[in-house]
Scaffold this motif. Structure first.
Motif, PDB file in Angstrom:
ATOM      1  N   ALA B  23      40.771  92.115  20.920  1.00 17.42           N
ATOM      2  CA  ALA B  23      41.318  93.459  20.852  1.00 17.42           C
ATOM      3  C   ALA B  23      42.808  93.488  21.149  1.00 17.42           C
ATOM      4  O   ALA B  23      43.493  94.438  20.833  1.00 17.42           O
ATOM      5  CB  ALA B  23      40.599  94.367  21.829  1.00 17.42           C
ATOM      6  N   TYR B  41      54.768  88.772  29.578  1.00 20.04           N
ATOM      7  CA  TYR B  41      54.065  89.276  30.760  1.00 20.04           C
ATOM      8  C   TYR B  41      53.528  90.675  30.485  1.00 20.04           C
ATOM      9  O   TYR B  41      52.372  90.980  30.758  1.00 20.04           O
ATOM     10  CB  TYR B  41      55.022  89.293  31.956  1.00 20.04           C
ATOM     11  CG  TYR B  41      54.400  89.765  33.244  1.00 20.04           C
ATOM     12  CD1 TYR B  41      53.603  88.912  34.003  1.00 20.04           C
ATOM     13  CD2 TYR B  41      54.614  91.064  33.718  1.00 20.04           C
ATOM     14  CE1 TYR B  41      53.023  89.335  35.189  1.00 20.04           C
ATOM     15  CE2 TYR B  41      54.041  91.496  34.902  1.00 20.04           C
ATOM     16  CZ  TYR B  41      53.250  90.627  35.634  1.00 20.04           C
ATOM     17  OH  TYR B  41      52.680  91.057  36.798  1.00 20.04           O
ATOM     18  N   TRP B  45      49.566  90.138  30.040  1.00 21.05           N
ATOM     19  CA  TRP B  45      49.069  90.098  31.423  1.00 21.05           C
ATOM     20  C   TRP B  45      47.590  90.437  31.480  1.00 21.05           C
ATOM     21  O   TRP B  45      46.793  89.724  32.065  1.00 21.05           O
ATOM     22  CB  TRP B  45      49.883  91.061  32.284  1.00 21.05           C
ATOM     23  CG  TRP B  45      49.409  91.125  33.692  1.00 21.05           C
ATOM     24  CD1 TRP B  45      49.752  90.273  34.700  1.00 21.05           C
ATOM     25  CD2 TRP B  45      48.492  92.061  34.259  1.00 21.05           C
ATOM     26  NE1 TRP B  45      49.108  90.632  35.852  1.00 21.05           N
ATOM     27  CE2 TRP B  45      48.331  91.716  35.622  1.00 21.05           C
ATOM     28  CE3 TRP B  45      47.790  93.167  33.765  1.00 21.05           C
ATOM     29  CZ2 TRP B  45      47.504  92.435  36.473  1.00 21.05           C
ATOM     30  CZ3 TRP B  45      46.969  93.882  34.616  1.00 21.05           C
ATOM     31  CH2 TRP B  45      46.825  93.512  35.960  1.00 21.05           C
ATOM     32  N   ARG B  46      47.218  91.519  30.804  1.00 14.55           N
ATOM     33  CA  ARG B  46      45.841  91.985  30.952  1.00 14.55           C
ATOM     34  C   ARG B  46      44.841  90.985  30.369  1.00 14.55           C
ATOM     35  O   ARG B  46      43.836  90.651  31.009  1.00 14.55           O
ATOM     36  CB  ARG B  46      45.666  93.351  30.301  1.00 14.55           C
ATOM     37  CG  ARG B  46      44.307  93.943  30.629  1.00 14.55           C
ATOM     38  CD  ARG B  46      44.114  95.322  30.030  1.00 14.55           C
ATOM     39  NE  ARG B  46      45.191  96.225  30.384  1.00 14.55           N
ATOM     40  CZ  ARG B  46      46.017  96.774  29.508  1.00 14.55           C
ATOM     41  NH1 ARG B  46      45.894  96.516  28.227  1.00 14.55           N
ATOM     42  NH2 ARG B  46      46.970  97.580  29.897  1.00 14.55           N
ATOM     43  N   VAL B  49      44.533  88.036  32.691  1.00 16.27           N
ATOM     44  CA  VAL B  49      43.774  88.313  33.912  1.00 16.27           C
ATOM     45  C   VAL B  49      42.290  88.366  33.586  1.00 16.27           C
ATOM     46  O   VAL B  49      41.447  87.880  34.347  1.00 16.27           O
ATOM     47  CB  VAL B  49      44.236  89.631  34.576  1.00 16.27           C
ATOM     48  CG1 VAL B  49      43.341  89.970  35.756  1.00 16.27           C
ATOM     49  CG2 VAL B  49      45.669  89.519  35.036  1.00 16.27           C
ATOM     50  N   ARG B  50      41.975  88.921  32.429  1.00 12.67           N
ATOM     51  CA  ARG B  50      40.564  88.976  32.045  1.00 12.67           C
ATOM     52  C   ARG B  50      40.000  87.569  31.864  1.00 12.67           C
ATOM     53  O   ARG B  50      38.902  87.271  32.318  1.00 12.67           O
ATOM     54  CB  ARG B  50      40.407  89.784  30.764  1.00 12.67           C
ATOM     55  CG  ARG B  50      40.486  91.266  31.020  1.00 12.67           C
ATOM     56  CD  ARG B  50      40.434  92.058  29.747  1.00 12.67           C
ATOM     57  NE  ARG B  50      40.296  93.480  30.049  1.00 12.67           N
ATOM     58  CZ  ARG B  50      40.356  94.422  29.128  1.00 12.67           C
ATOM     59  NH1 ARG B  50      40.540  94.114  27.851  1.00 12.67           N
ATOM     60  NH2 ARG B  50      40.215  95.692  29.461  1.00 12.67           N
ATOM     61  N   VAL B  53      39.527  86.100  35.267  1.00 18.25           N
ATOM     62  CA  VAL B  53      38.458  86.699  36.057  1.00 18.25           C
ATOM     63  C   VAL B  53      37.106  86.179  35.567  1.00 18.25           C
ATOM     64  O   VAL B  53      36.167  86.015  36.350  1.00 18.25           O
ATOM     65  CB  VAL B  53      38.558  88.240  36.013  1.00 18.25           C
ATOM     66  CG1 VAL B  53      37.685  88.832  34.942  1.00 18.25           C
ATOM     67  CG2 VAL B  53      38.202  88.825  37.363  1.00 18.25           C
ATOM     68  N   LEU B  54      37.008  85.865  34.312  1.00 19.37           N
ATOM     69  CA  LEU B  54      35.752  85.322  33.804  1.00 19.37           C
ATOM     70  C   LEU B  54      35.518  83.901  34.318  1.00 19.37           C
ATOM     71  O   LEU B  54      34.402  83.405  34.328  1.00 19.37           O
ATOM     72  CB  LEU B  54      35.750  85.321  32.271  1.00 19.37           C
ATOM     73  CG  LEU B  54      35.738  86.712  31.644  1.00 19.37           C
ATOM     74  CD1 LEU B  54      35.795  86.620  30.127  1.00 19.37           C
ATOM     75  CD2 LEU B  54      34.531  87.518  32.090  1.00 19.37           C
ATOM     76  N   VAL B 152      33.473  80.383  27.571  1.00 17.62           N
ATOM     77  CA  VAL B 152      34.310  81.586  27.688  1.00 17.62           C
ATOM     78  C   VAL B 152      35.368  81.604  26.587  1.00 17.62           C
ATOM     79  O   VAL B 152      35.601  82.626  25.936  1.00 17.62           O
ATOM     80  CB  VAL B 152      34.978  81.658  29.085  1.00 17.62           C
ATOM     81  CG1 VAL B 152      36.073  82.710  29.103  1.00 17.62           C
ATOM     82  CG2 VAL B 152      33.940  81.969  30.149  1.00 17.62           C
ATOM     83  N   TYR B 155      33.332  82.165  23.110  1.00 17.97           N
ATOM     84  CA  TYR B 155      32.612  83.406  22.828  1.00 17.97           C
ATOM     85  C   TYR B 155      33.339  84.651  23.306  1.00 17.97           C
ATOM     86  O   TYR B 155      33.066  85.737  22.846  1.00 17.97           O
ATOM     87  CB  TYR B 155      31.200  83.354  23.419  1.00 17.97           C
ATOM     88  CG  TYR B 155      30.370  82.360  22.669  1.00 17.97           C
ATOM     89  CD1 TYR B 155      30.015  82.594  21.338  1.00 17.97           C
ATOM     90  CD2 TYR B 155      29.986  81.166  23.249  1.00 17.97           C
ATOM     91  CE1 TYR B 155      29.298  81.670  20.617  1.00 17.97           C
ATOM     92  CE2 TYR B 155      29.258  80.228  22.542  1.00 17.97           C
ATOM     93  CZ  TYR B 155      28.917  80.481  21.221  1.00 17.97           C
ATOM     94  OH  TYR B 155      28.218  79.562  20.505  1.00 17.97           O
ATOM     95  N   TRP B 156      34.232  84.488  24.253  1.00 17.44           N
ATOM     96  CA  TRP B 156      34.967  85.690  24.653  1.00 17.44           C
ATOM     97  C   TRP B 156      36.349  85.723  24.003  1.00 17.44           C
ATOM     98  O   TRP B 156      36.728  86.696  23.387  1.00 17.44           O
ATOM     99  CB  TRP B 156      35.101  85.774  26.165  1.00 17.44           C
ATOM    100  CG  TRP B 156      35.832  86.998  26.575  1.00 17.44           C
ATOM    101  CD1 TRP B 156      35.344  88.278  26.555  1.00 17.44           C
ATOM    102  CD2 TRP B 156      37.186  87.090  26.976  1.00 17.44           C
ATOM    103  NE1 TRP B 156      36.320  89.158  26.934  1.00 17.44           N
ATOM    104  CE2 TRP B 156      37.460  88.457  27.199  1.00 17.44           C
ATOM    105  CE3 TRP B 156      38.203  86.148  27.164  1.00 17.44           C
ATOM    106  CZ2 TRP B 156      38.707  88.904  27.606  1.00 17.44           C
ATOM    107  CZ3 TRP B 156      39.439  86.600  27.579  1.00 17.44           C
ATOM    108  CH2 TRP B 156      39.681  87.956  27.796  1.00 17.44           C
TER     109      TRP B 156
END
Lengths: 367, 194
Positions: B23, B41, B45-46, B49-50, B53-54, B152, B155-156
């Motif tokens: 996305a 950045y 960044w988002r 971080v995602r 976090v995974l 990750v 698939y992510w």
């Protein structure tokens, strides 16, 4: 079975969005940000990153100021944006940019374990945490003042290695426990002071905390009893079971560090394996001694030492003690069947260091 | 195993053009001569971080990892011949730093007489997930680091085998075997729990 990739993808996507939602904005870069949960990355790296960014920012501000100055030239009511102020002395000293020769001063950032307005037990040391190792404590020692109910506290700083991810810590305690129901105020005007050769503190702090009632619990292994006192009055005597001979409970003065209900406990390497969720657990050492409910050990509580080092209580007593305890409360241990005293670094073992030794400052000399 | 790769924007895109999250695939402008770290950045960044976090399971650690990754990128940006490779570099840093965090945690846990809970769900994000999603994540956590990373990223993040190989610094063959073994174990765990 074939839907596993899809399941995984959906789960990962949901987790990612749940953890960091679309509205989340990146945090601004804070030159002196200290991550509280992890050791701060080496300041060298951070500086390397920040210097050019700040330099770029400064250039942008200059450019913006220049542009607006040109645009509004001649009109009185529009003043050009204030000329970009030179980077503050602290910033400049820690962040050599390419245009100015680097100044060999590195920033030491101080943060505090405690928070303003909190109430602690009478055994709680004040804990200052440092982003970089301090090499000379004299300026710090002279600058920082601590008062109890408005009078000097008469305590001293003890410099230790951190076991919570900082480069160094200093603990402050008076010669004897804090008075009960007291107001403690600390003033830490450190900004710009030397922390040793080539080092300067980059922040100033104050702290206002209070102490609650004087909770002192004395655990005696010879009687397997814990005597709980509050403000000098004995209020309960609880039967306990301490560590068995092969895993004895440390002697000495321990301070309540943490409360959890339940607390997950697993065996130490080399012990027979166990893994339990233990209710009403009050932590007193970092390596894992607790005062906790031990419903499984009823027959031994008050009779003999059978635990893995923890102080076992009957469930109703443990629940009461859990509610009674504050972080910073004092629990002392005698006759536990060992000569080992809780080390000062194993949690809040601060009171196990004799005062003259404490006063000297340990890793750094106090002035 | 055949893999259909989800690519945002039709034709095959180079690694450096693919965002971590489908996305949010914001590419790097080619015309820039140097790596523009502040812009990267802001835009990545988002998604970084995602990704972190995974791998590390808690948001504060993930944010730190990403911060460190950007620091590393900045320090080494002059060595990147192609500024557009910055994103791949960043992703590799995030994966490596996340692995360090996970390993450090394991070491700390081993040396505590009484450890913290085995699985710390650092934040409420985990609690908010549906039972089904949680089950899948729990199963994923039981795989070795390498397999988790590969799954990750595949698939992510929607990376191809070659891209994953570059990111992790392993051979495409290892990517394939890690992915199929990881997936097989996941199927077993998820199937068995039913």
């Amino acid at each position: 079975m074939n839907d596993v990739p899809k399941k995984l993808r959906d789960a990962l996507d949901a987790a990612a969005r749940s953890a960091v939602d679309d509205a989340r904005r990146p945090p601004p870069f804070d030159p002196f940000r200290i991550a509280p949960h992890r050791p701060p990355p080496s300041p060298k790296r951070r500086r390397a990153w920040l210097a050019p960014v700040l330099a770029a920012a400064a250039v942008l501000i200059v450019a913006a100021a220049g542009v607006s100055a040109v645009r509004v030239f001649g009109s009185d009511h529009h003043k050009p944006v204030a000329a970009p102020s030179p980077p503050s002395s602290a910033a400049r000293s820690t962040m050599p940019s390419s245009s100015t020769p680097p100044v060999p001063i590195a920033a030491v950032h101080v943060s505090l374990f405690q928070g303003d307005g909190q109430t602690y037990g009478i055994g709680m040391p004040i804990i200052a945490q440092f982003s970089r190792r301090v090499t000379d404590a004299h300026a710090f020692d002279r600058a920082v003042t601590v008062t109890v109910n408005g009078k000097p506290a008469g305590g001293a700083w003890f410099w230790v290695n951190s076991n919570s991810g900082y480069q160094m810590e200093a603990h402050y305690r008076p010669p004897a426990y804090w008075p009960a129901h007291a107001h403690i105020h600390m003033n830490m005007p450190l900004k710009g002071l030397s922390a040793g050769r080539g080092l300067a503190f980059d922040d100033s702090l104050t702290l206002t905390i209070a102490t609650g009632a004087a909770h002192v619990s004395r655990v005696d292994g010879s009687t397997e009893m814990m005597t709980v006192t509050s403000d000098g009055k004995q209020i309960k005597t609880l039967p306990v079971s301490l560590g068995k001979a092969s895993t004895p409970t440390y002697l000495g003065t321990k301070i309540v560090m943490e409360k959890k209900n339940p607390q997950h406990m697993v065996s130490a390497p080399g012990e027979p394996y166990y893994s339990l969720m233990v209710p009403w657990s009050v932590r007193v050492t970092l390596d894992g001694e607790f005062v906790h409910a031990a419903s499984w050990n009823g027959g031994n509580i008050g009779a003999r030492s059978t635990s893995h080092g923890c102080t076992n209580l009957n469930t109703s007593d443990a629940k009461w003690f859990y509610g009674f305890s504050m972080i910073g409360d004092v629990v002392t241990y005698t006759n536990t069947g060992t000569s080992d005293v809780m080390p000062s670094w194993d949690g809040l073992g601060d009171w196990n260091v004799p005062w003259p030794e404490w006063r000297a400052g340990n890793l750094l000399k106090n002035s | 195993m055949t893999v259909t790769l989800k690519q945002p924007g039709g034709p095959p895109v180079r690694l450096d053009k693919v965002g971590s999250a489908p996305a949010e695939g914001v590419g790097v402008t080619r015309s820039e001569l140097a790596v523009d770290v502040p812009t990267l950045y802001a835009t990545h960044w988002r998604s970084m971080v995602r990704l972190a976090v995974l791998l590390v399971d808690d948001v504060p650690s993930a944010e730190d990892v990403v911060q460190d990754a950007f620091v590393a990128l900045h320090r080494n940006s002059h060595r990147l011949r192609d500024p557009a490779a910055a994103l791949g570099y960043l992703r590799t840093s995030v994966v490596n730093l996340s692995r360090s965090v996970v390993r450090h945690r394991q070491v700390v846990r081993k040396h505590l007489r009484v450890a913290e809970p085995d699985h710390v769900d650092g934040a409420d994000f985990y609690v908010l997930l549906s039972a089904e999603h949680r089950e899948a994540l729990d199963a994923l956590r039981r795989l070795p680091c390498r397999q988790q990373e590969v799954l990750v990223l595949r698939y992510w993040a929607g990376l191809s085998e070659a891209e994953i190989a570059t990111t992790l610094g392993i051979s495409p063959g290892s990517v394939k075997s890690s992915a199929s073994r990881g997936l097989a174990k996941l199927s077993k765990m998820l199937g068995g729990a039913r």
